[in-house]
Design an enzyme around this catalytic site. Structure first.
Site, PDB file in Angstrom:
ATOM      1  CD  GLU A   1      81.655  -8.220 125.649  1.00 56.69           C
ATOM      2  OE1 GLU A   1      82.897  -9.151 125.495  1.00 56.69           O
ATOM      3  OE2 GLU A   1      82.671  -7.026 125.253  1.00 56.69           O
TER       4      GLU A   1
ATOM      5  CG  ASP B   1      81.774  -2.413 116.550  1.00 55.71           C
ATOM      6  OD1 ASP B   1      82.033  -2.715 114.841  1.00 55.71           O
ATOM      7  OD2 ASP B   1      81.403  -1.779 117.006  1.00 55.71           O
ATOM      8  CE1 TYR B   2      85.541  -5.092 119.456  1.00 56.57           C
ATOM      9  CE2 TYR B   2      84.470  -3.385 120.926  1.00 56.57           C
ATOM     10  CZ  TYR B   2      85.853  -3.769 120.062  1.00 56.57           C
ATOM     11  OH  TYR B   2      86.692  -3.278 119.853  1.00 56.57           O
TER      12      TYR B   2
ATOM     13  N   PRO C   1      80.529 -11.498 121.335  1.00 55.67           N
ATOM     14  CG  PRO C   1      82.609 -11.060 122.136  1.00 55.67           C
ATOM     15  CD  PRO C   1      81.839 -10.763 121.168  1.00 55.67           C
TER      16      PRO C   1
ATOM     17  CD  GLU D   1      83.044  -5.217 129.050  1.00 59.12           C
ATOM     18  OE1 GLU D   1      83.279  -4.429 127.448  1.00 59.12           O
ATOM     19  OE2 GLU D   1      82.775  -6.378 127.832  1.00 59.12           O
TER      20      GLU D   1
ATOM     21  CD  GLN E   1      84.295  -0.249 126.612  1.00 60.80           C
ATOM     22  OE1 GLN E   1      84.898  -0.856 126.415  1.00 60.80           O
ATOM     23  NE2 GLN E   1      83.439  -0.394 128.064  1.00 60.80           N
ATOM     24  CG  PHE E   2      82.427  -0.357 120.850  1.00 65.84           C
ATOM     25  CD1 PHE E   2      82.296   1.300 119.841  1.00 65.84           C
ATOM     26  CD2 PHE E   2      83.444  -0.004 121.970  1.00 65.84           C
ATOM     27  CE1 PHE E   2      83.071   2.295 119.817  1.00 65.84           C
ATOM     28  CE2 PHE E   2      84.104   1.161 121.771  1.00 65.84           C
ATOM     29  CZ  PHE E   2      84.212   2.670 120.897  1.00 65.84           C
TER      30      PHE E   2
ATOM     31  CG  HIS F   1      85.954   0.184 117.990  1.00 69.92           C
ATOM     32  ND1 HIS F   1      87.309  -0.143 117.457  1.00 69.92           N
ATOM     33  CD2 HIS F   1      86.524  -0.001 119.325  1.00 69.92           C
ATOM     34  CE1 HIS F   1      87.831  -0.129 118.974  1.00 69.92           C
ATOM     35  NE2 HIS F   1      87.509  -0.374 118.991  1.00 69.92           N
TER      36      HIS F   1
HETATM   37  C1  LIG Z   1      85.199  -8.145 123.005  1.00 72.08           C
HETATM   38  C2  LIG Z   1      85.526  -6.658 123.440  1.00 72.08           C
HETATM   39  N1  LIG Z   1      84.672  -6.494 124.469  1.00 72.08           N
HETATM   40  C3  LIG Z   1      84.804  -5.275 124.743  1.00 72.08           C
HETATM   41  C4  LIG Z   1      85.923  -4.786 124.364  1.00 72.08           C
HETATM   42  C5  LIG Z   1      86.565  -2.874 124.779  1.00 72.08           C
HETATM   43  N2  LIG Z   1      88.022  -2.666 125.445  1.00 72.08           N
HETATM   44  C6  LIG Z   1      89.108  -2.720 124.574  1.00 72.08           C
HETATM   45  S1  LIG Z   1      89.970  -2.811 125.800  1.00 72.08           S
HETATM   46  C7  LIG Z   1      89.404  -3.363 127.110  1.00 72.08           C
HETATM   47  C8  LIG Z   1      89.883  -2.871 128.382  1.00 72.08           C
HETATM   48  C9  LIG Z   1      91.105  -4.041 127.883  1.00 72.08           C
HETATM   49  O1  LIG Z   1      91.641  -4.110 129.075  1.00 72.08           O
HETATM   50  P1  LIG Z   1      92.996  -5.506 129.306  1.00 72.08           P
HETATM   51  O2  LIG Z   1      92.239  -6.561 129.128  1.00 72.08           O
HETATM   52  O3  LIG Z   1      93.452  -5.494 131.059  1.00 72.08           O
HETATM   53  O4  LIG Z   1      94.012  -4.415 128.521  1.00 72.08           O
HETATM   54  P2  LIG Z   1      94.793  -3.012 128.841  1.00 72.08           P
HETATM   55  O5  LIG Z   1      94.458  -2.364 128.150  1.00 72.08           O
HETATM   56  O6  LIG Z   1      95.352  -3.574 130.062  1.00 72.08           O
HETATM   57  O7  LIG Z   1      96.129  -3.512 129.012  1.00 72.08           O
HETATM   58  C10 LIG Z   1      87.800  -2.853 126.703  1.00 72.08           C
HETATM   59  C11 LIG Z   1      86.938  -2.632 127.481  1.00 72.08           C
HETATM   60  C12 LIG Z   1      86.863  -5.245 122.675  1.00 72.08           C
HETATM   61  N3  LIG Z   1      88.109  -4.419 122.558  1.00 72.08           N
HETATM   62  N4  LIG Z   1      86.270  -6.260 122.860  1.00 72.08           N
END
Ligand SMILES: Cc1ncc(C[n+]2csc(CCOP(=O)(O)OP(=O)(O)O)c2C)c(N)n1
Ligand SMILES: Cc1ncc(C[n+]2csc(CCOP(=O)(O)OP(=O)(O)O)c2C)c(N)n1
Ligand SMILES: [Mg+2]
Ligand SMILES: [Mg+2]
Lengths: 362, 324, 324, 362
Positions: C60, C85-86, C89, C29, C82-83, C129
């Site tokens: 993931e 913690d993720y 999934p 990501e 990305q972390f 995180h």
């Molecule tokens: C399972 C998981 N993977 C990665 C992340 C890191 N992360 C946090 S916000 C985000 C993007 C989310 O985008 P969207 O769902 O479109 O929401 P927006 O921030 O645009 O409102 C990511 C990849 C996470 N929080 N959880």
């Protein structure tokens, strides 16, 4: 052959090319040589006979587990013939013996895998019904439902990035469409335009769970919309319909036009597996009704109508295949069972010290 | 008192708790008409209907995750994951939602739920119908983990798990489902979490195990007794919390201990017990704590039985500990 | 030789390996134009294009799973989650597909891939995180696990991981990403897996750590040296395989050991080391092996620093071990 | 109000009720009292001001993290007003301050959560932007994207089984639709007809990843088909369109007609978070173009056109809200920071011995 007009639309009827009576009933000419048609029939019958044979082995206690294929053969043969064997990659699931056989996996290996003998190129590591062949690019099946789909997309992406011209085909049941991995795979493939065909062998049940408790959509093919790819619903008891749709879908993917979802409507005549009793959840009349739509019978009537088949050939074929099966089974048994020490191999490229120690402790 | 096997004890307990508390609901793949692939919920669909015995789609994330929401909203869901090997697609729901809900919300929301996991090997299931993932759960703060080895304990602990206000992972040794019957109390019967059960009293060596391996451990103890060696056998029953008191007391008294578990060796749950023993009662040890475990390989098919810590391997470890 | 911080060393190594081997591709990501949220792939999208630096959808399972298929098909994917913690999934793809592919196929298919995981606490990241899930990976046969603590080791081990024919989980202590710079060899530089690094030679107590906690462990060793206590500090670097030889040699020589890790205590990876030590060299111990770890709670936000095994807690454990 | 004819069809235009110029342009009469309209506007402005305030706190180093909401306010207010606060359950994500505020979560608690003081009913356990309120049935947000969706379905099923008449509403970004948990939740809800509304705040980006790399479908709403539920695409900068669609969707769910997917097209003006720099991946002109469609401006023009609003009221409102914010912030700060010992509470219903020991070791 199958035109854009056949592209799935909600509430379309499943696509069928040969009537129950065995009559070719398609908007285009049949273009397969007789030899191919005869080979297809041979593979249909072989798969059915293998299924019976495996059932026997299980009842005799020679193997621990069987996942019956009967009712899926039309789909299996249709898919296999649309692929370039040994070039394209197949990601099968546990109900695909007919498919891997038609693709060229030797019977001996299938029996070897069933009996966990040295004839299994997978070294007896898994339960029966988990075939795999490095030589033929058949990605060894794994038990966790739908878990092979993200890897299939990865392989397809690799094919695309490197321009190999290959296509990945992944099969799964309709129950598998509920897993997150199905979604992750479909979505990534859709976004990336990966050369992959997703093939759902929809037999209406995931063990005991009927389709309407599995999925809210009218069809499985309808799910293709969510990923921006075309979806087809096909009469999976019609081997030729399966073949022609698959051929188009594979061509679509091979030409770089992205992934396709193909839903083949089939039925499993038997229980889910040798560990299942389906009488608790399926009316007998339903099973009987589907059996009347048998892909072997239909294909045979089709051949007969074209003057390609007669009763005497049928008997000859069944005798011959019976001998082939026995010979392959004997070979697989003769290979001898897998040695205990193999337990420690192939965890890593090299056996680490920890495992050498553990091997000693046996 | 009825004579029940393990899986019958589960069915009986589910029935008992559902009759007692309308908040208890079951969900999972094939748990309805089919009664679950191991028949643990047989008859309950007919008795309690589709609203309380819910056949789910084929998604462990949906099963575990929905259980979290049901529990937070006031139900007492008992989720079945068909094999413990299939918890992984629902693992995030277990570790990120179930285990952390109470903590992240400062106690405003919590998830009183049970996840039942038929687990362990010895059934010719190959690597995806045989695994023992308990270490992953024990290493996840917020979860409780139970792994009984007998029908009566299954009832007592499942009762407690269902009534507990925290998420409990309830593991069941599937190879013992129909292995034997024993007396199971008919009525109210709850065994507290965190209490080991002394399966045998003894003075020469302490054998500690849980779940399926208790069977082999007891067989080994039997063989030892024929050789004149008296083994003290502890069945942990509950892994988180685990009964540190009983373990330390017995090991300190005897000085020799063998830990038996089916899970892969490296960083398995019994490593924690070994570490705790050496941390807290080092000086009482007459021999190093020994581990007899599954191997550090995926669970094999052809060598199904060889993988398990069988009687021979346990006896060899005991010899090592005795001769030290 | 260049002075690089940890994350720069990662970028440099990815660049070096991608230039060297066209089979190496990145996916994850935001790894494309954005260069990853920690900028570990900054500039690589411009350099190698969208076919080799692939922005994935937010899944993931897709990331890890696609990497398996890419690897089986002949690429050398380096996936970024990305972390750490993720990873959950995508956990099933890691443990059911990546870890078991070679085994289940009898060696016909295998997955030479790396999963990079920015991990660990101390960054005010709260419980999703900050986690240290290494124990889950170490307990999964078929995976290799690396967790370096310095820029040069990051290069040496990432190089080896990418070239390895097995799936490697490559953990990176994110709180050290920009904490300091050190000399990192410019050219070819590979550190073998399974070799601990002696960070400090000493005779009074052995301190063993890895990843982010090496920083605090070294600080504690500094404080000890001022008190006249000489600590032998081992940085494991690689957790599976881990360097049993180096650990047993040092502990047997010194007789006192403190194990430091950020992960929750119960059934954490250092329990394995403690268990192995007591199993193999019990008689050389002058004091019980002590553990200083994260707590058995979800990783908190407000008490971010208190959760970590800090210098004070390490020193207290050393005192305990010395005064035993 | 929104008729079946508005049910999503592929390639439909997003539904909008108020023009950019602020003119009511719907096929039905507006039926909201002036007071409600004025409250909605107040909540739009409050959310915007809170966002600015939080940005300042972060730049001052008073908090570690901020997830900007600006651009999402129309969606937030529209959703909040369609719910029965404190009765229905909300499963929000981290970009929903405006939503929880409009639902009634006190500002003091939002600041308390941001600063991890005792004013946070969640006890400072998580990063900022993770609100939750037991009193108002706001299920405390969790960081793993889409992981709240299966629990939301579970809660909805509980509502259905027990006939409570409640509805669950879950919000998430369009990036979240790629996760397996989204799929698992949608599918289970569809099969069971659970009373839940899935609300996607589609702002076109998941951090840096644009929609066309996230999803193969034309719209997010199109995905509803895969689960047999209706899907709507709505102009999310039009608070009243959001409100009316949500009102229908919530009614649909409440009446037992099953789940709905609602896609609200919004834009985040700011970076993904205080840890992000969006200039690498978003053209400035794009941001500027969306800012011109601001939900506050449109709503204000709408009120002005109806004679409900004037410049002097605007100044009065902003002054008043500024004071409200300062007072709430002061209260939250005054509550004092969360004590270290709280670290060990709420892991379990009771603190176990192991944690008592570990607390001692601090
Ligand atoms: C399972 C998981 N993977 C990665 C992340 C890191 N992360 C946090 S916000 C985000 C993007 C989310 O985008 P969207 O769902 O479109 O929401 P927006 O921030 O645009 O409102 C990511 C990849 C996470 N929080 N959880
Ligand atoms: C992740 C996972 N969960 C559960 C199972 C147990 N299981 C094996 S087959 C099956 C049903 C699959 O149904 P379907 O996908 O329709 O395929 P079919 O057997 O009908 O061909 C289930 C639930 C599994 N193998 N993997
Ligand atoms: Mg099926
Ligand atoms: Mg977004």
């Amino acid at each position: 052959m199958i035109q854009e007009t056949h592209l799935f639309k909600p509430f379309d009827k499943p696509l069928s090319l040969v009537t129950d009576a065995g009559v070719w009933n398609a908007p285009f000419e049949l273009d397969l040589p007789d030899e191919t048609l005869l080979n297809m029939y041979r593979d249909l019958v072989l798969s059915r006979l293998l299924d019976e044979q495996l059932g026997k082995l299980q009842r005799l206690g020679k193997t621990s587990f069987v996942a019956p294929n009967a009712g899926h053969e039309g789909a299996h043969v249709g898919v296999a013939y649309a692929l370039r064997a040994g070039f394209d990659w197949l990601f099968p699931y546990y109900r695909d013996h007919g498919l891997v056989l038609a693709l060229g996996v030797p019977l001996r290996e299938v029996f070897g895998q069933t009996l966990a003998t040295r004839a299994d190129p997978n070294k007896g590591r898994q339960m029966p019904a988990h075939p795999g062949s490095g030589a033929l690019n058949v990605f060894t099946a794994a038990s966790p439902i739908a878990s092979h789909l993200p890897p299939a997309v990865g392989a397809a992406l690799s094919m695309k990035l490197r321009g190999t011209g290959q296509v990945a085909v992944a099969t799964f049941g309709e129950g598998a469409t509920s897993e997150g991995d199905f979604h992750a795979a479909m979505n990534f493939a859709g976004v990336q335009g990966a050369p992959i065909v997703f093939v759902c062998e929809n037999n209406g049940y995931a063990i005991s769970v009927a389709l309407r408790k599995q999925s809210g959509s009218e069809t499985i093919a309808a799910k293709a919309y969510a990923y921006g790819m075309p979806g087809y619903t096909v009469d999976g008891m019609d081997a030729l319909a399966c073949y022609y749709v698959m051929q188009d879908a594979v061509a679509h993917a091979r030409e770089g036009r992205g992934p396709v979802l193909v839903e083949l409507l089939v039925y499993r005549y038997g229980a889910h597996s040798s560990a299942d009793d389906d009488s608790a959840y399926r009316p007998r009349e339903e099973v009987a009704a589907w059996r009347r739509r048998d892909p072997l019978g239909r294909f045979r009537r089709f051949l007969e109508a074209r003057g390609l088949w007669e009763e005497v050939q049928e008997r000859g074929l069944r005798d011959e295949l019976g001998r082939t099966l026995s010979a392959a089974l004997a070979e697989a048994e003769a290979a001898g069972s897998v040695p205990t020490e193999w337990l420690f191999d192939d965890v890593y490229a090299e056996v680490p010290d920890t495992l050498l120690e553990q091997r000693e402790s046996l | 008192m009825a004579q029940l096997n393990f899986v019958q004890a589960i069915t009986h307990t589910l029935d008992f708790e559902m009759a007692r508390d309308p908040r208890v609901v079951l969900l999972g793949e094939d748990v309805g008409k089919r009664g679950g692939v191991f028949l643990a919920s047989q008859g309950l669909f007919d008795r309690y209907g589709p609203d309380r015995v819910i056949d789910t789609p084929l998604s462990e994330a949906a099963i575990v995750g929905a259980a979290v929401g049901m529990a937070a909203h006031g139900l007492r869901p008992v989720a079945e994951v068909q094999f413990s090997d299939y918890i992984y697609p629902g693992f995030d729901q277990l570790v990120s939602q179930a285990a952390k809900l109470r903590y992240r919300s400062g106690g405003q929301f919590f998830a009183p739920m049970v996840v039942r996991l038929p687990a362990g090997g010895g059934v010719k299931g190959g690597h995806h119908h045989s695994q023992n993932p308990e270490t992953h759960f024990v290493h996840t703060p917020g979860l409780k983990v139970v792994y009984p080895s007998s029908p009566a304990d299954a009832k007592g602990l499942l009762t407690t798990a269902i009534r507990d206000d925290d998420p409990v992972v309830f593991m069941e040794p599937k190879r013992l489902y129909r292995a034997f019957k024993e007396e199971v109390p008919d009525g109210e019967y709850a065994v507290p979490l965190g209490q080991a059960r002394v399966r045998l009293e003894g003075d020469d060596v302490v054998l500690i195990s849980y779940g399926g391996s208790v069977a082999e451990t007891l067989m080994a103890a039997g063989a030892l007794s024929e050789q004149g060696v008296s083994a003290h056998v502890l069945d942990l029953r509950s892994l988180l919390p685990w009964d540190k008191g009983a373990v330390l007391e017995a090991v300190a008294r005897v000085g020799r201990v063998v830990l038996v578990s089916e899970a892969p060796k490296t960083a398995g749950f019994v490593s924690e017990i070994a570490a705790t023993i050496s941390e807290e009662i080092l000086d009482t040890l007459l021999a190093p704590p020994a581990r007899v475990t599954g191997f550090d390989t995926p669970y094999p098919y052809a060598q199904d039985r060889a993988y398990l810590p069988g009687v021979n391997r346990i006896l060899r470890a005991v010899q090592g500990v005795l001769n030290y």
